[in-house]
Design a protein around this motif. Sequence first.
Motif, short mmCIF file in Angstrom:
data_model
loop_
_atom_site.label_atom_id
_atom_site.label_comp_id
_atom_site.label_asym_id
_atom_site.label_seq_id
_atom_site.Cartn_x
_atom_site.Cartn_y
_atom_site.Cartn_z
N LYS A 44 1.15 -1.37 -0.09
CA LYS A 44 -0.03 0.15 -0.22
C LYS A 44 1.06 1.19 -0.46
CE LYS A 44 -3.80 0.24 2.55
NZ LYS A 44 -4.35 0.67 3.04
N ILE A 45 0.83 2.25 -0.66
CA ILE A 45 1.06 3.10 -0.82
C ILE A 45 0.57 4.62 -1.05
CG2 ILE A 45 2.42 4.53 -2.72
CD1 ILE A 45 3.40 2.07 -4.45
N PHE A 46 0.71 5.58 0.66
CA PHE A 46 -0.39 6.09 1.17
C PHE A 46 0.14 7.78 0.61
CE2 PHE A 46 -1.64 9.36 4.09
CZ PHE A 46 -2.95 8.04 4.56
N VAL A 47 -0.62 7.90 -0.10
CA VAL A 47 0.02 9.84 -0.23
C VAL A 47 -1.69 10.38 -0.27
CG1 VAL A 47 -0.08 10.92 -2.74
CG2 VAL A 47 0.17 8.91 -3.03
N THR A 48 -1.25 11.54 0.87
CA THR A 48 -2.55 12.89 1.09
C THR A 48 -2.97 13.65 -0.58
OG1 THR A 48 -0.69 14.25 2.41
CG2 THR A 48 -1.45 12.59 3.67
N LEU A 49 -3.80 13.84 -0.35
CA LEU A 49 -4.14 14.60 -1.34
C LEU A 49 -3.09 15.88 -0.99
CD1 LEU A 49 -8.07 14.38 -1.75
CD2 LEU A 49 -6.56 13.23 -3.00
N ALA A 50 -3.36 16.59 0.16
CA ALA A 50 -2.13 17.37 0.25
C ALA A 50 -1.09 17.49 -0.66
CB ALA A 50 -2.89 18.10 1.78
N GLN A 51 -0.94 16.93 -0.66
CA GLN A 51 0.99 16.14 -0.64
C GLN A 51 0.74 16.88 -2.62
OE1 GLN A 51 1.13 12.51 0.59
NE2 GLN A 51 3.67 12.82 1.03
N LEU A 52 -0.77 16.52 -2.80
CA LEU A 52 -0.23 16.73 -4.41
C LEU A 52 -0.99 18.43 -3.98
CD1 LEU A 52 -2.30 13.84 -5.87
CD2 LEU A 52 -0.25 14.77 -5.74
N GLY A 53 -1.21 19.19 -3.63
CA GLY A 53 -1.36 20.63 -3.31
C GLY A 53 -3.29 20.46 -4.31
N LEU A 54 -3.70 19.44 -3.63
CA LEU A 54 -5.77 19.00 -3.81
C LEU A 54 -6.39 19.39 -2.37
CD1 LEU A 54 -5.84 16.55 -6.83
CD2 LEU A 54 -5.44 19.19 -7.00
N SER A 55 -7.47 19.10 -2.18
CA SER A 55 -8.32 19.80 -1.55
C SER A 55 -9.36 18.72 -1.28
CB SER A 55 -8.69 20.40 -0.72
OG SER A 55 -8.95 21.23 -1.33
N GLY A 56 -9.60 17.93 -1.14
CA GLY A 56 -11.15 16.54 -1.31
C GLY A 56 -12.38 17.50 -0.96
N PRO A 57 -13.46 16.88 -1.86
CA PRO A 57 -13.51 15.91 -2.44
C PRO A 57 -12.74 15.50 -4.22
CG PRO A 57 -15.38 16.12 -2.36
CD PRO A 57 -15.02 17.61 -1.79
N CYS A 58 -12.20 14.40 -4.40
CA CYS A 58 -11.29 14.77 -5.74
C CYS A 58 -12.02 13.00 -6.12
CB CYS A 58 -10.16 14.74 -5.42
SG CYS A 58 -9.47 15.97 -5.10
#
Length: 617
Positions: free
Chosen positions: A562-576
């Motif tokens: 499992k590779i854990f990625v937060t939306l914040a790391q991508l510069g996004l805020s949910g929902p996506c």
Amino acid sequence: MKKRHTTLLSGLLSLTAALAFAQKAPINSDFHQWAITPPMGWNSWDCYGPTVTEAEVKANADYMAANLKSNGWEYVVVDIRWYVGNDTAHGYNEKNPEWNIDEYGRFVPAPNRFPSAAGGKGFKPLADYMHAKGLKFGIHIMRGVPVIAVQRKLPIFGSKASAADIYSKEGQAGWLHDMYTVVAGRAGAQEYYNSLFKLYASWGVDFVKVDDLSSPYHKPEVEMIRKAIDLSGRKIVLSTSPGETPIAEAKHVQANANMWRTVGDFWDSWEQLKEHFDVCNRWAPFIRPGAFPDADMLPLGHLGIRAERGDDRMTRFSHDEQFTLMSLWSIFRSPLMFGGDLPSNDAFTLSLLTNKAVLAMHHNSTNNRQLFRRDNLIAWTADDPKTGDKFLGLFNAQDQELAPANEAAWASNIITRQTPGQIQSVDVDITGATKLYLNVRDGGDDIAWDHADWLNPVLSNGSQTVPLSALPWKSASAGWGKVTANKSVSGADLLVAGKTYEQGIGTHSNSLIEYDLPAGFTRFRATAGLDNAGAAQNTGGTLQFLVYTKNPLRPMPADSAKIFVTLAQLGLSGPCTVHDLWTGKQLGQVTGNFAPYVRRHGAKLYRISTRGTATAK
């Protein structure tokens, strides 16, 4: 060289070149506009080496026009030594090459391999064939001036100088001796390169790959080539090869070439593929429209028909590894040059080359970069400048780990080309052992294409000696190719520092060979050596040899992680919303984080959007 082995094109080529000089003005536009997105095409090297024929080139072009052109694939490139009529696979013919060269010291196509070139036509008929199909035509050349032109003191078109006035033996390629360095600043030097590219322009060439230019980096000749292309009157895309191009020259090569190599020759080896994560990360800051770091060709599909490396085969990459390769090259925006034989392609490979969503990301994405690396779990990201969507590539590069060197029964020093004799003696006490494991590692430089030899390996009990190379191994794995008894991994003689050995085991870094030991033997002796076949093909070759008497392999990692990625790391805020680019499936909405499972050696590619349902653009 016999006169009948030389093609002299006195009348037609002189007239053609003269008309080109007279009628075509220099190109003033920025050459980066000639390849605004990463070039995509086919190159003959991985399947045909230096022996490709016109019929084979046309067959691959026909397939491309029918099956790939609509997806952006357009270049058809004839690789090395198209000017030698009797070249050989699995090693260049340097003993008695049949040169084809014109009266101005410029190589021309061998008509026995390229029949349409006969009568002084050069590659123009073949280029016309490509252009009629809506494709573009490319060739490979070696940096420099032909040795044969220097020996014959052939004149340089547009200059009073001859080839003998512009050359130096300094810097000659160590792996092929067709050319000498052209010395910038000498009378006739620039004119020589000008004459080359005027000739190629008259043929209708659209792409030139210049070998022996990137590593070491020949800045003066890079600049002469750039000027010659700009004076040629044709928009010729420039590719430099092979790498790694020095990172210190990144700005210079970016300002002079459309693409440049970041590695040496890349083949279907997981170890080499894994190295690309570091390589691509270091070169990502230098991606720009019209100037692309080149991670090298795609060794996919049907390879090795008459290649320099390996036998006739389908790629050794698993399906998971092929997804990793295409995903990394695409999100890194490397040029895509397919190396397999297209007419014998399979459905899976074709699906990799025609995924519209992945190729759209490759063409149009920006801000391409590694997001993070957690040991061997890796994430890359890029932006869609039109929509604000984010692309996310997830990679599981986990491997079965080996025991550290300090647990080995014996470990060599690091062996390099600077090591005296490029060898080290091996003498190991194996008293009581039932197993023997011979391990070669990359020596810490993350370069796994070095060729390694266990020379004259023997088992001894004091009174009896048995050659290990005469005994069957229980298992043997190599980083590339196949472990071979009494030959190097390339299939050639065992050759270290110019000395040939009759007995030994040829392998590769990284590799592991397992033996069940016969009872009663107390010592293992050998000589560990860096084979010439590997040492001659890259700078800084390094190896470490290790001997174990207990299994050095650690437990195998899980099949998926499992590779854990937060939306914040991508510069996004949910929902996506999340769209899988390879499968085309919508995966629904995510908030906060995203943590998919990725198979070992595999990859996932996603488009992540805040706009509602994400779609492939």
